[in-house]
Design a protein around this motif. Structure first.
Motif, PDB file in Angstrom:
ATOM      1  N   THR A 272      -2.094  -5.827  59.525  1.00 26.63           N
ATOM      2  CA  THR A 272      -2.583  -4.524  59.953  1.00 26.63           C
ATOM      3  C   THR A 272      -3.798  -4.678  60.844  1.00 26.63           C
ATOM      4  OG1 THR A 272      -1.776  -3.486  57.945  1.00 26.63           O
ATOM      5  CG2 THR A 272      -3.465  -2.304  59.162  1.00 26.63           C
ATOM      6  N   MET A 273      -3.772  -3.947  61.932  1.00 27.79           N
ATOM      7  CA  MET A 273      -4.909  -3.945  62.850  1.00 27.79           C
ATOM      8  C   MET A 273      -6.104  -3.291  62.168  1.00 27.79           C
ATOM      9  SD  MET A 273      -4.867  -2.131  66.497  1.00 27.79           S
ATOM     10  CE  MET A 273      -6.098  -2.399  67.695  1.00 27.79           C
ATOM     11  N   ARG A 274      -7.282  -3.909  62.308  1.00 25.06           N
ATOM     12  CA  ARG A 274      -8.491  -3.347  61.705  1.00 25.06           C
ATOM     13  C   ARG A 274      -9.482  -3.044  62.806  1.00 25.06           C
ATOM     14  NH1 ARG A 274     -10.044  -3.608  56.250  1.00 25.06           N
ATOM     15  NH2 ARG A 274     -12.074  -3.507  57.210  1.00 25.06           N
ATOM     16  N   HIS A 275     -10.197  -1.991  62.623  1.00 21.01           N
ATOM     17  CA  HIS A 275     -11.287  -1.679  63.525  1.00 21.01           C
ATOM     18  C   HIS A 275     -12.386  -1.011  62.729  1.00 21.01           C
ATOM     19  CE1 HIS A 275      -8.998   2.086  63.565  1.00 21.01           C
ATOM     20  NE2 HIS A 275     -10.129   2.677  63.840  1.00 21.01           N
ATOM     21  N   LEU A 276     -13.580  -1.037  63.266  1.00 19.20           N
ATOM     22  CA  LEU A 276     -14.734  -0.475  62.571  1.00 19.20           C
ATOM     23  C   LEU A 276     -14.972   0.959  63.004  1.00 19.20           C
ATOM     24  CD1 LEU A 276     -17.158  -3.513  62.905  1.00 19.20           C
ATOM     25  CD2 LEU A 276     -15.733  -2.900  60.952  1.00 19.20           C
ATOM     26  N   HIS A 277     -15.558   1.719  62.116  1.00 21.58           N
ATOM     27  CA  HIS A 277     -15.923   3.095  62.425  1.00 21.58           C
ATOM     28  C   HIS A 277     -17.430   3.208  62.549  1.00 21.58           C
ATOM     29  CE1 HIS A 277     -11.948   3.615  60.390  1.00 21.58           C
ATOM     30  NE2 HIS A 277     -11.760   4.191  61.556  1.00 21.58           N
ATOM     31  N   THR A 278     -17.848   4.058  63.441  1.00 16.06           N
ATOM     32  CA  THR A 278     -19.267   4.303  63.660  1.00 16.06           C
ATOM     33  C   THR A 278     -19.550   5.782  63.470  1.00 16.06           C
ATOM     34  OG1 THR A 278     -19.060   4.802  66.017  1.00 16.06           O
ATOM     35  CG2 THR A 278     -19.282   2.463  65.409  1.00 16.06           C
ATOM     36  N   PRO A 279     -20.806   6.154  63.337  1.00 14.72           N
ATOM     37  CA  PRO A 279     -21.133   7.581  63.227  1.00 14.72           C
ATOM     38  C   PRO A 279     -20.595   8.401  64.405  1.00 14.72           C
ATOM     39  CG  PRO A 279     -23.019   6.268  62.598  1.00 14.72           C
ATOM     40  CD  PRO A 279     -21.987   5.307  63.153  1.00 14.72           C
ATOM     41  N   ALA A 280     -20.423   7.778  65.550  1.00 16.34           N
ATOM     42  CA  ALA A 280     -19.895   8.488  66.722  1.00 16.34           C
ATOM     43  C   ALA A 280     -18.432   8.895  66.540  1.00 16.34           C
ATOM     44  CB  ALA A 280     -20.045   7.617  67.959  1.00 16.34           C
ATOM     45  N   ASP A 281     -17.738   8.314  65.563  1.00 19.42           N
ATOM     46  CA  ASP A 281     -16.342   8.669  65.304  1.00 19.42           C
ATOM     47  C   ASP A 281     -16.204  10.015  64.607  1.00 19.42           C
ATOM     48  OD1 ASP A 281     -15.297   6.314  66.379  1.00 19.42           O
ATOM     49  OD2 ASP A 281     -15.509   5.245  64.485  1.00 19.42           O
ATOM     50  N   VAL A 282     -17.304  10.552  64.111  1.00 22.07           N
ATOM     51  CA  VAL A 282     -17.265  11.808  63.369  1.00 22.07           C
ATOM     52  C   VAL A 282     -18.193  12.808  64.041  1.00 22.07           C
ATOM     53  CG1 VAL A 282     -17.562  12.902  61.117  1.00 22.07           C
ATOM     54  CG2 VAL A 282     -16.846  10.518  61.241  1.00 22.07           C
TER      55      VAL A 282
ATOM     56  N   HIS B 298      -7.094   8.281  65.829  1.00 21.88           N
ATOM     57  CA  HIS B 298      -8.072   9.154  65.189  1.00 21.88           C
ATOM     58  C   HIS B 298      -7.705  10.608  65.451  1.00 21.88           C
ATOM     59  CE1 HIS B 298     -11.621   6.081  65.140  1.00 21.88           C
ATOM     60  NE2 HIS B 298     -10.670   5.790  64.281  1.00 21.88           N
ATOM     61  N   LEU B 299      -7.897  11.426  64.436  1.00 26.28           N
ATOM     62  CA  LEU B 299      -7.703  12.863  64.573  1.00 26.28           C
ATOM     63  C   LEU B 299      -8.911  13.563  63.967  1.00 26.28           C
ATOM     64  CD1 LEU B 299      -5.905  15.335  65.239  1.00 26.28           C
ATOM     65  CD2 LEU B 299      -4.998  15.138  62.905  1.00 26.28           C
TER      66      LEU B 299
ATOM     67  N   PRO C 224      -1.111   4.206  56.338  1.00 29.05           N
ATOM     68  CA  PRO C 224      -2.269   4.612  55.543  1.00 29.05           C
ATOM     69  C   PRO C 224      -3.245   5.392  56.424  1.00 29.05           C
ATOM     70  CG  PRO C 224      -2.363   2.270  56.042  1.00 29.05           C
ATOM     71  CD  PRO C 224      -1.049   2.766  56.548  1.00 29.05           C
ATOM     72  N   VAL C 225      -3.892   6.381  55.800  1.00 25.68           N
ATOM     73  CA  VAL C 225      -4.856   7.212  56.519  1.00 25.68           C
ATOM     74  C   VAL C 225      -6.180   7.169  55.779  1.00 25.68           C
ATOM     75  CG1 VAL C 225      -5.420   9.523  57.340  1.00 25.68           C
ATOM     76  CG2 VAL C 225      -3.049   8.742  57.369  1.00 25.68           C
ATOM     77  N   GLU C 226      -7.229   6.851  56.514  1.00 24.69           N
ATOM     78  CA  GLU C 226      -8.588   6.850  55.963  1.00 24.69           C
ATOM     79  C   GLU C 226      -9.295   8.114  56.444  1.00 24.69           C
ATOM     80  OE1 GLU C 226     -12.636   4.100  56.216  1.00 24.69           O
ATOM     81  OE2 GLU C 226     -10.823   3.467  57.254  1.00 24.69           O
ATOM     82  N   VAL C 227     -10.016   8.749  55.525  1.00 26.08           N
ATOM     83  CA  VAL C 227     -10.812   9.930  55.874  1.00 26.08           C
ATOM     84  C   VAL C 227     -12.248   9.468  56.072  1.00 26.08           C
ATOM     85  CG1 VAL C 227     -11.592  12.211  55.138  1.00 26.08           C
ATOM     86  CG2 VAL C 227      -9.302  11.412  54.518  1.00 26.08           C
ATOM     87  N   ILE C 228     -12.760   9.667  57.275  1.00 24.90           N
ATOM     88  CA  ILE C 228     -14.107   9.225  57.617  1.00 24.90           C
ATOM     89  C   ILE C 228     -15.001  10.456  57.665  1.00 24.90           C
ATOM     90  CG2 ILE C 228     -15.501   7.957  59.283  1.00 24.90           C
ATOM     91  CD1 ILE C 228     -12.621   7.016  60.333  1.00 24.90           C
ATOM     92  N   GLU C 229     -16.038  10.447  56.822  1.00 22.89           N
ATOM     93  CA  GLU C 229     -16.938  11.606  56.751  1.00 22.89           C
ATOM     94  C   GLU C 229     -18.318  11.262  57.236  1.00 22.89           C
ATOM     95  OE1 GLU C 229     -16.311  14.295  53.416  1.00 22.89           O
ATOM     96  OE2 GLU C 229     -15.106  12.674  52.579  1.00 22.89           O
TER      97      GLU C 229
END
Length: 65
Positions: A2-12, A29-30, A60-65
């Motif tokens: 599975t491809m992995r990438h990091l999330h930053t505060p700019a993603d939200v 991303h949605l 799989p879906v991750e919820v980023i808050e």
């Protein structure tokens, strides 16, 4: 693998959550308004939409808050 990438505060964005779906080679991303995400009757539609973006109904879906 599975491809992995990091999330930053700019993603939200302000007042949103970001749904992140990943498949073996793609991710999507949605952004979803927090008020709409809080309505459980709407959640399945958002999850289906972001999974369609990666072409995998079971991604799989991750919820980023």
């Amino acid at each position: 693998m599975t491809m992995r990438h990091l999330h930053t505060p700019a993603d939200v964005g302000p007042g949103t959550v970001t749904l992140c779906a990943t498949s073996s080679q793609r991710w999507a991303h949605l952004p979803v308004d927090r008020i709409l995400w809080a309505d459980e009757a709407l959640r399945d539609g958002f999850l289906e939409r972001v999974r369609r973006e990666v072409g995998d109904d079971d991604a799989p879906v991750e919820v980023i808050e």
